[in-house]
Design a protein around this motif. Sequence first.
Motif, short mmCIF file in Angstrom:
data_model
loop_
_atom_site.label_atom_id
_atom_site.label_comp_id
_atom_site.label_asym_id
_atom_site.label_seq_id
_atom_site.Cartn_x
_atom_site.Cartn_y
_atom_site.Cartn_z
N VAL A 155 -51.95 -8.39 -90.77
CA VAL A 155 -51.70 -7.67 -89.53
C VAL A 155 -52.88 -7.87 -88.58
O VAL A 155 -54.00 -7.45 -88.89
N GLN A 204 -49.96 -5.75 -77.31
CA GLN A 204 -48.99 -6.32 -78.24
C GLN A 204 -48.68 -7.78 -77.94
O GLN A 204 -48.34 -8.55 -78.85
N THR A 225 -55.23 -7.19 -85.21
CA THR A 225 -55.58 -6.02 -84.41
C THR A 225 -56.51 -6.40 -83.28
O THR A 225 -57.39 -7.26 -83.44
N ILE A 234 -47.05 -7.58 -86.65
CA ILE A 234 -47.82 -6.66 -85.82
C ILE A 234 -47.31 -5.25 -86.09
O ILE A 234 -46.13 -5.05 -86.37
N LEU A 250 -51.28 -9.79 -79.73
CA LEU A 250 -51.11 -9.68 -81.17
C LEU A 250 -49.90 -10.47 -81.64
O LEU A 250 -49.95 -11.16 -82.67
N GLU A 293 -52.24 -0.24 -85.35
CA GLU A 293 -53.10 -0.37 -84.17
C GLU A 293 -53.49 1.00 -83.62
O GLU A 293 -54.62 1.20 -83.16
N ALA A 297 -49.87 -13.61 -84.26
CA ALA A 297 -49.04 -13.62 -85.47
C ALA A 297 -48.14 -14.85 -85.50
O ALA A 297 -47.97 -15.48 -86.56
#
Length: 372
Positions: A249, A186, A251, A19, A189, A24, A193
């Motif tokens: 990554v 976060q 988002t 992340i 995210l 972002e 991940a």
Amino acid sequence: MSVHIDIAGLPPEHIVFEISPLAELGLALHALSEPGHHPGLHGWATATAAALEPDLADRLHEAEFLWRNTFSDVFMPFAGVRGGDGRTGSTLAEDLDILDKLDDERFVSAALEFTCASQYGAGGPSPLTDAGMRARALDLAAARGPKQTEFTRELLRDPAAVRGWIRRLFEDCDQAFFAATWQRVQVQLAADARHKTDLLRRKGVAAAMSAVSAALTLDEDAGRISVDKLTVGRADASGSAADAGLTLVPTSFGWPHLMVLHAPGWRPVIHYPVHAPELPSPASVELLQLRMEALAHPMRMRLCRNLARSPYSTGELAESHGITPPEVSRHLSVLKKAGLVTTRRRGRYVLHSLDLTVVARLGSDFLEGVLR
């Protein structure tokens, strides 16, 4: 049309999910400047823009070409640091420290993507050292406006000063609105991940790529990931100038964009929107083209008019339009191949209907395809 990422011989542990606060932030700024691309973020964008101090709003307006039309690789510096490992910072400050490590040539090339986009993926000399590229960057910036021209001129004259200006701008964004936004997103995210990393370890690359997006496919024999986009590009994850590997990554702000960093010498990056249950799977570019071509024929458009109202047999359509049943069958075959028409049997008759759900999505499929 696709972007291909070669991963032949790449150990699975060199494919990482990370992340990135800076990445972002870039998409959050894009959503502020192009709310039409992100209808689900209208409320956030309106409230955030209204709360900005006038000075910060003016500075964001001056720099918006970095994220409005072409998403600059400035937001993914972890992919361009020579000898890096593709890992992102855990905070925006750490990501900005990584940006500071990017050498001047790569920083300038990333910041000038809005003028040198046609060279993206092909490489070329740096405008810092090549007079021709310098003149080209200035000419293209002049065609886009005085702000772009002044930015380009200052960037080529004093990259360090522009670096400092951009860092202060991003730090002020963090203080004004992004710190609270990042704190909120976060968690999702990081969970995504972790889930994708676990999937990669347990079930392999193909399963992980499929979970990222329906637009990603893995050709295991060729050792290549293909990203279905209306662009053409290639990157080598096993031989980039940055440490070999691929970074993905997630988002929260990205949908419908699915972006691929494939600049020469940079570590490839796939920047993908976290899937939400209410979001439909994207139609492939090939299928979208097939459907639009199927509807471009005037007779097929006329047949669709009938089929949208009620089911028809081939004979009924032939009689209604004054053409032969074989001609109707040929047109129906094209529409079926494109997934626009369904059939069902009633006794000895086969009835055809227009799939209204698919047709209703054509506009949004097209928009998602060109924005992906």
